[in-house]
Design a protein around this motif. Sequence first.
Motif, PDB file in Angstrom:
ATOM      1  N   TRP A 191       1.139   4.222  -3.006  1.00  0.00           N
ATOM      2  CA  TRP A 191       1.113   5.664  -2.777  1.00  0.00           C
ATOM      3  C   TRP A 191       2.382   6.342  -3.299  1.00  0.00           C
ATOM      4  N   LEU A 231      -4.310   6.076   3.040  1.00  0.00           N
ATOM      5  CA  LEU A 231      -3.785   4.762   3.396  1.00  0.00           C
ATOM      6  C   LEU A 231      -4.275   4.366   4.778  1.00  0.00           C
ATOM      7  N   ALA A 285       0.838  -1.210   0.000  1.00  0.00           N
ATOM      8  CA  ALA A 285       0.000   0.000   0.000  1.00  0.00           C
ATOM      9  C   ALA A 285       0.870   1.257   0.000  1.00  0.00           C
TER      10      ALA A 285
END
Length: 144
Positions: A106, A116, A102
């Motif tokens: 980003w 997030l 994740a």
Amino acid sequence: MVELPGRGETFVTDTPGPTPDSPAILLLHAVGTTGLLSWYPAIKPLSQRFRVLTMDQRWHGRGIQSPEFSLSDCADDAAALIEVLGLRDPIVGGYSMGSMIAQLVWRQHPDLVEGLVLGATTDHFRNTPWERGFHASMELAMGG
């Protein structure tokens, strides 16, 4: 199954939220499991507010099979899924390995991610002998 152009095919679950324009959250799983197995207890409660998606990462479940595995490739896969499904400003959530991916989504695709949610995470491995042994054994266990 969703085809990610130029990347391969992966298994995705897509649970609608309360309205057609509910914000989306893409949930990324830990090592050695699958999207649905990791996240099934959270899908129903989250779907009260969000469109909830899971995907099987590379080398996991029905995820993309490739000659090599990298967290960076997994992040690009997640970004490709966001684009293929036309998700607008999704939240990307991850647990353990999924949280590292994740963060990379980003970093590598900041224009695609609204926020997030990270659990059991770090932003890097320390590269100690124990960690190298652990990751080498996980690679062997996963057939690499």
